[in-house]
Design an enzyme around this catalytic site. Structure first.
Site, mmCIF file in Angstrom:
data_model
loop_
_atom_site.group_PDB
_atom_site.id
_atom_site.type_symbol
_atom_site.label_atom_id
_atom_site.label_comp_id
_atom_site.label_asym_id
_atom_site.label_seq_id
_atom_site.Cartn_x
_atom_site.Cartn_y
_atom_site.Cartn_z
ATOM 1 N N ASN A 33 0.831 -1.205 0.000
ATOM 2 C CA ASN A 33 0.000 0.000 0.000
ATOM 3 C C ASN A 33 0.865 1.254 0.000
ATOM 4 O O ASN A 33 0.515 2.261 -0.623
ATOM 5 C CB ASN A 33 -0.937 -0.011 1.212
ATOM 6 C CG ASN A 33 -2.023 -1.049 1.075
ATOM 7 O OD1 ASN A 33 -2.828 -1.008 0.151
ATOM 8 N ND2 ASN A 33 -2.054 -2.007 1.995
ATOM 9 N N HIS A 93 -0.207 -1.962 15.293
ATOM 10 C CA HIS A 93 0.004 -1.494 16.657
ATOM 11 C C HIS A 93 -1.184 -0.610 17.016
ATOM 12 O O HIS A 93 -1.546 0.283 16.257
ATOM 13 C CB HIS A 93 1.312 -0.700 16.758
ATOM 14 C CG HIS A 93 1.547 -0.069 18.106
ATOM 15 N ND1 HIS A 93 2.054 -0.777 19.167
ATOM 16 C CD2 HIS A 93 1.333 1.199 18.554
ATOM 17 C CE1 HIS A 93 2.155 0.034 20.217
ATOM 18 N NE2 HIS A 93 1.713 1.235 19.866
ATOM 19 N N ASN A 132 -6.306 5.724 8.812
ATOM 20 C CA ASN A 132 -5.887 4.322 8.816
ATOM 21 C C ASN A 132 -6.600 3.558 7.710
ATOM 22 O O ASN A 132 -7.754 3.840 7.376
ATOM 23 C CB ASN A 132 -6.229 3.685 10.169
ATOM 24 C CG ASN A 132 -5.868 2.217 10.249
ATOM 25 O OD1 ASN A 132 -4.714 1.844 10.020
ATOM 26 N ND2 ASN A 132 -6.837 1.374 10.572
ATOM 27 N N HIS A 163 -8.173 -0.054 6.830
ATOM 28 C CA HIS A 163 -8.618 -1.280 7.492
ATOM 29 C C HIS A 163 -9.385 -2.136 6.487
ATOM 30 O O HIS A 163 -10.293 -1.635 5.815
ATOM 31 C CB HIS A 163 -9.518 -0.957 8.685
ATOM 32 C CG HIS A 163 -9.927 -2.171 9.459
ATOM 33 N ND1 HIS A 163 -9.006 -3.007 10.049
ATOM 34 C CD2 HIS A 163 -11.142 -2.704 9.728
ATOM 35 C CE1 HIS A 163 -9.640 -4.003 10.659
ATOM 36 N NE2 HIS A 163 -10.936 -3.841 10.470
#
Length: 236
Positions: free
Chosen positions: A21, A110, A129, A131
């Site tokens: 990514n 994390h 983020n 996901h």
């Protein structure tokens, strides 16, 4: 008074693994799909190949090791928590030293505590983020495997990927971009085949979601973003 001028958005990327990514982000910036600059890549795993990708691209890297913090605290639940909080506080300081506009967690394995997030929020730095699940489904680790297992059991027909804002509750921040991915009988029973399909969609979602976050940042600064910036619309 002159209007603010548009500048490249400075991005810090947090990773733990191979960095595919991250590579998609590199490519988008190189191909002028995003007006941004990656100023540092930080990994919590020394062997993460994403660090090598960054080095090859001439981007500064850093390895931030949790183990050294755990060694300074007792191996109790309280000690582990104290180690993680100290780690997070130092990680925030490392990130903010570079003065990024945006932090992107791309496969960063994390869970970030308030010791990291509160200084980031206070500095008005946006953090997002990636996901591999739909909002409210399969939060946390092993989301792909859990979704695939439930499909095989006949409980669901689709999963997805999302880019979302980061808050203390894991994978519960406001979604910026969501892409649904439908399971296909006769193709997706093999989880490796399905994972390849999902990751191909992830790469487009990363670019588009970060582009949307950049536009929002520019809007907050009173700067007009390029209305013709391309978006990858591939769907499964």
């Amino acid at each position: 008074m002159a209007s603010p001028t548009k500048e490249e958005t400075k991005i810090t990327v947090l990773i733990s693994g191979n960095g595919t990514n991250l590579q998609a982000l590199f490519n988008a910036i190189s191909n002028k799909k995003l007006d941004a600059q990656i100023i540092r890549v930080i990994s919590n795993r020394k062997t993460a190949f994403g660090l090598e990708r960054a080095k090859q691209a001439g981007i500064p890297t850093e390895y931030h090791n949790l183990l050294q913090y755990k060694k300074k605290h007792p191996s109790t639940e309280e000690g582990v928590q104290a180690a993680r909080e100290a780690y997070d506080a130092d990680l925030a300081a490392k990130v903010l030293k570079d003065e990024p506009d945006l932090i992107c967690c791309l496969g960063f394995l994390h869970v970030l505590s308030r010791q990291f997030l509160d200084p980031i929020y206070a500095a008005h730095v946006k953090i997002i983020n990636l996901h591999p699940a739909l909002p409210g489904q399969f939060n946390g680790s092993n989301a792909i495997e859990r979704a695939h297992a439930e499909w095989l059991e006949g409980k669901i027909t689709k999963t997805g990927v999302m880019i979302h804002e980061v808050i203390p509750e894991v994978d519960m921040g406001t979604p910026i971009l969501v892409r649904e991915i439908h399971f296909i009988k006769g193709q997706d029973e093999d989880i490796e085949v399905f994972e390849r399909k999902l990751h191909n969609i992830e790469w487009g979602a990363v670019v588009e979601g970060i582009g949307m976050a950049i536009k929002e940042l520019l809007k907050e600064k009173g700067i007009s973003a390029d209305p013709e910036a391309p978006h990858d619309q591939e769907q499964a």
